[in-house]
Design an enzyme around this catalytic site. Structure first.
Site, mmCIF file in Angstrom:
data_model
loop_
_atom_site.group_PDB
_atom_site.id
_atom_site.type_symbol
_atom_site.label_atom_id
_atom_site.label_comp_id
_atom_site.label_asym_id
_atom_site.label_seq_id
_atom_site.Cartn_x
_atom_site.Cartn_y
_atom_site.Cartn_z
ATOM 1 N N HIS A 221 0.800 -1.224 0.000
ATOM 2 C CA HIS A 221 0.000 0.000 0.000
ATOM 3 C C HIS A 221 0.836 1.279 0.000
ATOM 4 O O HIS A 221 0.303 2.355 -0.168
ATOM 5 C CB HIS A 221 -0.981 0.017 1.179
HETATM 6 C C1 UD1 Z 1 -2.656 4.755 6.315
HETATM 7 C C2 UD1 Z 1 -1.423 5.193 7.113
HETATM 8 C C3 UD1 Z 1 -0.351 4.112 7.006
HETATM 9 C C4 UD1 Z 1 -0.900 2.756 7.412
HETATM 10 C C5 UD1 Z 1 -2.128 2.442 6.573
HETATM 11 C C6 UD1 Z 1 -2.747 1.103 6.938
HETATM 12 C C7 UD1 Z 1 -0.953 7.613 7.225
HETATM 13 C C8 UD1 Z 1 -0.089 8.688 6.706
HETATM 14 N N1 UD1 Z 1 -0.855 6.434 6.610
HETATM 15 O O1 UD1 Z 1 -2.297 4.720 4.946
HETATM 16 O O2 UD1 Z 1 0.728 4.455 7.855
HETATM 17 O O3 UD1 Z 1 0.104 1.777 7.219
HETATM 18 O O4 UD1 Z 1 -3.108 3.488 6.764
HETATM 19 O O5 UD1 Z 1 -3.779 0.769 6.065
HETATM 20 O O6 UD1 Z 1 -1.714 7.847 8.133
HETATM 21 N N2 UD1 Z 1 -9.424 4.354 1.377
HETATM 22 C C9 UD1 Z 1 -10.655 3.780 1.182
HETATM 23 N N3 UD1 Z 1 -11.339 3.347 2.285
HETATM 24 C C10 UD1 Z 1 -10.859 3.461 3.538
HETATM 25 C C11 UD1 Z 1 -9.598 4.052 3.726
HETATM 26 C C12 UD1 Z 1 -8.884 4.493 2.648
HETATM 27 O O7 UD1 Z 1 -11.130 3.646 0.069
HETATM 28 O O8 UD1 Z 1 -11.545 3.030 4.477
HETATM 29 C C13 UD1 Z 1 -8.656 4.788 0.188
HETATM 30 C C14 UD1 Z 1 -8.877 6.218 -0.170
HETATM 31 O O9 UD1 Z 1 -9.031 6.280 -1.558
HETATM 32 C C15 UD1 Z 1 -7.592 6.905 0.215
HETATM 33 C C16 UD1 Z 1 -6.560 5.792 0.135
HETATM 34 O O10 UD1 Z 1 -7.284 4.596 0.411
HETATM 35 O O11 UD1 Z 1 -7.291 7.974 -0.628
HETATM 36 C C17 UD1 Z 1 -5.444 5.947 1.126
HETATM 37 O O12 UD1 Z 1 -5.966 6.036 2.447
HETATM 38 P P1 UD1 Z 1 -5.241 6.924 3.571
HETATM 39 O O13 UD1 Z 1 -6.027 6.840 4.811
HETATM 40 O O14 UD1 Z 1 -4.907 8.279 3.061
HETATM 41 O O15 UD1 Z 1 -3.841 6.248 3.807
HETATM 42 P P2 UD1 Z 1 -3.388 4.724 3.771
HETATM 43 O O16 UD1 Z 1 -2.672 4.511 2.491
HETATM 44 O O17 UD1 Z 1 -4.506 3.799 4.125
#
Ligand code: UD1
Length: 379
Positions: A221
């Site tokens: 990820h």
């Molecule tokens: C976050 C944490 C990372 C952790 C990871 C575990 C930070 C900076 N990063 O990264 O350290 O290892 O979580 O999973 O806090 N999205 C969904 N549904 C959700 C959540 C996210 O669709 O429930 C998608 C969204 O399109 C979003 C992308 O995933 O833009 C990334 O999500 P985000 O919460 O920004 O960071 P992670 O990559 O999950």
């Protein structure tokens, strides 16, 4: 005493669950303790959030700040504004933050500016790569939190080197392993076949699961792996050449989104030994961990779990903040570089590596109780 804990993302739920159970046990013993749970809502999908509340028997959050996805500034800024209001009405004796996600840092800064005491669980680990948001979150949190609870001795050295005082630091072990020990018996009852048949992502071609060949688990990820099309394409080419393996790739929402945007789904559908899976529960992931020959991952928590149950793994990053899980320290993993890198030799060696469970000191399933006692002793 009133303790307020903050969770935001999937790995936070895994860490806070044993801490809340420790609080409940302490309360049953007669200690006057109130607990308030705040979910910032950074992870919000059912399979990234709600399903874990059921699986870990977590109480419904007292507050959900509804922050959701966004840029870092959006997530941090919105969290600070909303969390300030929670603190004004709750006035806790301690705020507990875990891990290294955006909410860990932004709630810690908010609380400290309002002079609340903050405890950081999983303090002191360092990748020394400041291009990663998680490293910045760790450094900022650890520079101002009042109580720093570390998973290993190296983390203590990092904190002392950064000028923190020994009396603010306690070595408690790894709280993720409390959850692993708790749910291991459930994971042992499941099989990869049943999980795969149930969860296969239909959009990537219909492939039936072959139990023959070496089973390999993939989770990715990090932006350095999934936001770079050249790295992803090189990775898929490499997977296609590994015909003696069956790859089970468990998808994170960020990764799904990138594969779709890069138009790589059709390419994936042609690789017959690659099975894409929708996000799994914690227990299902543990079942795969127990049954695969090796793991390719950029997750920190999965590295720790693989080490403790003895599964060989490759870290698809340039470095790790969890060196105690690597072969050099007695663990089961090696650093292999990003998805575009050439790690074929390391991979073939990992396939032949014996499973050998290794528990770093105090990764004993009792960390959450030690965390709570450290807080109570500073009431
Ligand atoms: C976050 C944490 C990372 C952790 C990871 C575990 C930070 C900076 N990063 O990264 O350290 O290892 O979580 O999973 O806090 N999205 C969904 N549904 C959700 C959540 C996210 O669709 O429930 C998608 C969204 O399109 C979003 C992308 O995933 O833009 C990334 O999500 P985000 O919460 O920004 O960071 P992670 O990559 O999950």
């Amino acid at each position: 005493m009133k303790i307020l804990s903050v969770v935001a993302t999937r790995p936070n739920f895994i860490k806070i669950a044993p801490f809340i159970r420790a609080i409940e046990k302490e309360r049953e013993g007669g200690t006057d303790l109130t607990h308030v749970l705040v979910h910032t809502g950074q992870h919000y999908d059912n399979n990234m959030s709600a399903s874990f509340f059921d699986e870990f028997q977590l109480p419904k959050p007292d507050y959900n700040l509804g922050i959701g996805s966004g840029t870092h500034a959006e997530q941090d800024g919105k969290t600070m504004l909303a969390f300030e209001q929670v603190l004004l009405s709750e006035k806790p004796d301690w705020v507990v933050v875990v891990g290294d996600v955006n909410a860990t840092m932004s709630t810690c800064v908010t609380a400290k500016k309002m002079n609340f005491r903050v405890c950081h669980i999983e303090a002191g680990i360092r990748s020394f790569d400041r291009s990663m948001p998680e490293e910045l979150n760790r450094i900022i949190t650890d520079s101002i939190a009042d109580l720093l609870l570390t998973p290993d001795e190296l983390a203590i050295k990092n904190l002392l080197r950064e000028g923190r005082k020994a009396e603010d630091i306690a070595f408690v072990g790894n709280v993720m392993i409390d959850t692993l020990d708790w749910l291991l018996p459930n994971a042992e009852k499941l099989t990869p076949k049943s999980i795969i048949e149930q969860k296969k992502a239909k959009s990537y071609g219909e492939k039936s699961f072959r139990e023959s060949g070496n089973l390999v688990l993939i989770t990715l990820h990090r932006p350095s792996n999934v936001d770079v099309i050249e790295n992803l394409t090189a990775f898929l080419d490499w997977i296609e050449r590994k015909t003696h393996c069956t790859f089970l790739w468990v998808l994170h929402p960020r990764t799904s989104e990138r594969l779709k945007n890069f138009n790589l789904q059709a390419r994936i559908a042609t690789i017959k030994q690659l099975v894409m899976l929708e996000a799994l529960t914690y227990t299902e992931t543990l079942t795969l961990n127990l049954n695969v020959r090796t793991i390719l991952t950029d997750s920190g928590g999965l590295q720790e779990e693989a080490c403790v149950i003895g599964t060989p793994f490759l870290v698809l990053r340039q470095q790790t903040e969890r060196p105690s899980t690597l072969i050099a320290a007695g663990g089961t993993g090696s650093i292999a570089g990003n998805t575009g890198a050439d790690f074929d030799e390391l991979f073939e060696a990992a396939l032949k590596q014996e499973r050998k469970a290794f528990r770093p000191h105090l990764w004993d399933g009792k960390t959450a109780e030690r965390c709570l006692q450290e807080i109570l002793s500073r009431s």
